[in-house]
Design a protein around this motif. Sequence first.
Motif, PDB file in Angstrom:
ATOM      1  N   THR A   1      44.179  75.167   5.037  1.00 18.22           N
ATOM      2  CA  THR A   1      45.585  75.279   5.401  1.00 18.22           C
ATOM      3  C   THR A   1      45.855  76.657   5.968  1.00 18.22           C
ATOM      4  O   THR A   1      45.484  77.666   5.387  1.00 18.22           O
ATOM      5  CB  THR A   1      46.484  75.039   4.175  1.00 18.22           C
ATOM      6  OG1 THR A   1      46.206  73.739   3.656  1.00 18.22           O
ATOM      7  CG2 THR A   1      47.949  75.119   4.564  1.00 18.22           C
ATOM      8  N   LEU A   2      46.523  76.691   7.126  1.00 23.93           N
ATOM      9  CA  LEU A   2      46.807  77.953   7.791  1.00 23.93           C
ATOM     10  C   LEU A   2      48.237  78.375   7.511  1.00 23.93           C
ATOM     11  O   LEU A   2      49.168  77.606   7.677  1.00 23.93           O
ATOM     12  CB  LEU A   2      46.619  77.777   9.302  1.00 23.93           C
ATOM     13  CG  LEU A   2      46.625  79.037  10.152  1.00 23.93           C
ATOM     14  CD1 LEU A   2      45.336  79.814   9.952  1.00 23.93           C
ATOM     15  CD2 LEU A   2      46.765  78.662  11.620  1.00 23.93           C
ATOM     16  N   GLU A   3      48.425  79.602   7.056  1.00 24.54           N
ATOM     17  CA  GLU A   3      49.762  80.144   6.833  1.00 24.54           C
ATOM     18  C   GLU A   3      50.136  81.061   7.993  1.00 24.54           C
ATOM     19  O   GLU A   3      49.298  81.676   8.626  1.00 24.54           O
ATOM     20  CB  GLU A   3      49.812  80.923   5.510  1.00 24.54           C
ATOM     21  CG  GLU A   3      49.488  80.056   4.297  1.00 24.54           C
ATOM     22  CD  GLU A   3      50.440  78.890   4.109  1.00 24.54           C
ATOM     23  OE1 GLU A   3      51.599  78.977   4.547  1.00 24.54           O
ATOM     24  OE2 GLU A   3      50.029  77.871   3.527  1.00 24.54           O
TER      25      GLU A   3
ATOM     26  N   VAL B   1      35.953  68.269  19.046  1.00 23.28           N
ATOM     27  CA  VAL B   1      36.416  68.177  20.430  1.00 23.28           C
ATOM     28  C   VAL B   1      37.583  69.145  20.655  1.00 23.28           C
ATOM     29  O   VAL B   1      37.663  69.822  21.683  1.00 23.28           O
ATOM     30  CB  VAL B   1      36.820  66.732  20.780  1.00 23.28           C
ATOM     31  CG1 VAL B   1      37.459  66.670  22.171  1.00 23.28           C
ATOM     32  CG2 VAL B   1      35.609  65.808  20.724  1.00 23.28           C
ATOM     33  N   ALA B   2      38.491  69.229  19.673  1.00 21.83           N
ATOM     34  CA  ALA B   2      39.624  70.158  19.789  1.00 21.83           C
ATOM     35  C   ALA B   2      39.138  71.601  19.839  1.00 21.83           C
ATOM     36  O   ALA B   2      39.628  72.403  20.650  1.00 21.83           O
ATOM     37  CB  ALA B   2      40.579  69.958  18.609  1.00 21.83           C
ATOM     38  N   TYR B   3      38.195  71.943  18.993  1.00 23.16           N
ATOM     39  CA  TYR B   3      37.658  73.308  18.974  1.00 23.16           C
ATOM     40  C   TYR B   3      36.888  73.603  20.248  1.00 23.16           C
ATOM     41  O   TYR B   3      37.028  74.686  20.845  1.00 23.16           O
ATOM     42  CB  TYR B   3      36.774  73.488  17.745  1.00 23.16           C
ATOM     43  CG  TYR B   3      36.140  74.853  17.623  1.00 23.16           C
ATOM     44  CD1 TYR B   3      36.841  76.010  17.969  1.00 23.16           C
ATOM     45  CD2 TYR B   3      34.844  75.004  17.148  1.00 23.16           C
ATOM     46  CE1 TYR B   3      36.267  77.266  17.852  1.00 23.16           C
ATOM     47  CE2 TYR B   3      34.259  76.253  17.026  1.00 23.16           C
ATOM     48  CZ  TYR B   3      34.967  77.379  17.388  1.00 23.16           C
ATOM     49  OH  TYR B   3      34.397  78.616  17.284  1.00 23.16           O
TER      50      TYR B   3
ATOM     51  N   GLN C   1      46.141  70.684  11.510  1.00 28.96           N
ATOM     52  CA  GLN C   1      44.889  71.421  11.646  1.00 28.96           C
ATOM     53  C   GLN C   1      44.532  71.598  13.123  1.00 28.96           C
ATOM     54  O   GLN C   1      44.092  72.677  13.546  1.00 28.96           O
ATOM     55  CB  GLN C   1      43.765  70.674  10.915  1.00 28.96           C
ATOM     56  CG  GLN C   1      42.427  71.380  10.963  1.00 28.96           C
ATOM     57  CD  GLN C   1      41.307  70.554  10.327  1.00 28.96           C
ATOM     58  OE1 GLN C   1      41.469  69.372  10.045  1.00 28.96           O
ATOM     59  NE2 GLN C   1      40.172  71.183  10.106  1.00 28.96           N
ATOM     60  N   ILE C   2      44.731  70.556  13.916  1.00 23.05           N
ATOM     61  CA  ILE C   2      44.447  70.641  15.348  1.00 23.05           C
ATOM     62  C   ILE C   2      45.397  71.625  16.023  1.00 23.05           C
ATOM     63  O   ILE C   2      44.988  72.431  16.866  1.00 23.05           O
ATOM     64  CB  ILE C   2      44.529  69.238  15.992  1.00 23.05           C
ATOM     65  CG1 ILE C   2      43.307  68.414  15.568  1.00 23.05           C
ATOM     66  CG2 ILE C   2      44.608  69.332  17.514  1.00 23.05           C
ATOM     67  CD1 ILE C   2      43.320  66.971  16.020  1.00 23.05           C
TER      68      ILE C   2
ATOM     69  N   ILE D   1      55.715  73.343  15.928  1.00 25.23           N
ATOM     70  CA  ILE D   1      54.907  72.772  17.014  1.00 25.23           C
ATOM     71  C   ILE D   1      54.375  71.402  16.610  1.00 25.23           C
ATOM     72  O   ILE D   1      54.415  70.442  17.397  1.00 25.23           O
ATOM     73  CB  ILE D   1      53.752  73.725  17.378  1.00 25.23           C
ATOM     74  CG1 ILE D   1      54.314  75.029  17.955  1.00 25.23           C
ATOM     75  CG2 ILE D   1      52.800  73.071  18.381  1.00 25.23           C
ATOM     76  CD1 ILE D   1      53.285  76.134  18.100  1.00 25.23           C
ATOM     77  N   THR D   2      53.879  71.292  15.378  1.00 22.14           N
ATOM     78  CA  THR D   2      53.358  70.001  14.901  1.00 22.14           C
ATOM     79  C   THR D   2      54.433  68.936  14.962  1.00 22.14           C
ATOM     80  O   THR D   2      54.200  67.802  15.426  1.00 22.14           O
ATOM     81  CB  THR D   2      52.841  70.141  13.455  1.00 22.14           C
ATOM     82  OG1 THR D   2      51.835  71.149  13.404  1.00 22.14           O
ATOM     83  CG2 THR D   2      52.254  68.826  12.959  1.00 22.14           C
TER      84      THR D   2
END
Length: 343
Positions: free
Chosen positions: A219-221, A271-273, A205-206, A166-167
């Motif tokens: 970091t998200l796995e 803002v993203a959150y 991250q966003i 997606i990124t």
Amino acid sequence: MIISDVFSKRQSIATYTVNELSVLINNGQVKLREVNKLHIRAIKKYILENVSSEQIYFPPLVATVAYLGTEKPQELTIVDGSQRLAVLCQIEEMGYKAAQSDLHEEMKKGYKLLQFVKHMEVAIQIFEGLSKEETDQLYIDLNTKGKKVALSKRIAFDSRKELNIITNKILETNKQLSTAGVEIEKRAVIRPTNKKLLSLSQLRQIVAIFITGKMVFRTLEDDRYETHLHAEGYIQLLNAWFDELFRLYPPEQIGNFQVSMLANHPLLISVAYFANKGLEKTGLQERKRELAKRMNQLIDVDFNRQNPIWKEFKGASRAGYYYLANDKANIEKLVRWLEEQGR
């Protein structure tokens, strides 16, 4: 078997079937280093997730022997790869277990594993006559001296992790984001010199915030979150959010810290959150509507750097610029403030 002299040590590469190695291990002819259960579990998961596509890639194991002859050695001390070898010798057992599952997909993986193990061979790089000190040093060097793959390459080439897919898609296709700028070469965006809006890790991250609906600080796995939409749904949401974001501040200036406070990353991720908070299980169309509604609440907010409101949040002044603190409490305070706007 070809044997070469490398510096003062002779070495060779030999291939073994999984069955050959299992027999040697059971007979005590192969010595493994201490294995780590968590690492073993991760390797098993990797194999099970990718056996259907036959995309399982392992580098050669590394071993030492007392003497290299013309035949491949039957007694080995594994220097690097003990975890991989331990798992490979359990593949048949894994296959039988999965084949007995009530779940059709798991059953298919089990039968695939049982076919896979019949034909699989393992390459082992073998060094002759290493002392214990040399063996330990080789193990350390193999596990610490290799160059880590750059984040940009992991995102570009990793076709399995949805977070990276997606990124990468957003990075490739969003023209306004391209105008705002994403720093690919450097790990961090140094303000005020660098006027690009985001680094690649910050963009990811966003994306993680959109997937989870939660604030992501590390970091998200892929195995730590649950998706509720297809990848294309998240891409639509992200593009919609960037459209709304650039309504608040033009992409040509948003990363310029001399004028834009949204170039201050803690505010941007707040803002993203704010736009995603609590919506992770909501359907795509309803979520798009709610996202637009929330972002529209911010249309009258002055995001200029000179706005004195920013000093009410935790931060530090350096060289005439105010840097917001990037910690959980401060971001939660920013989000609460954003939620009060436009009401």
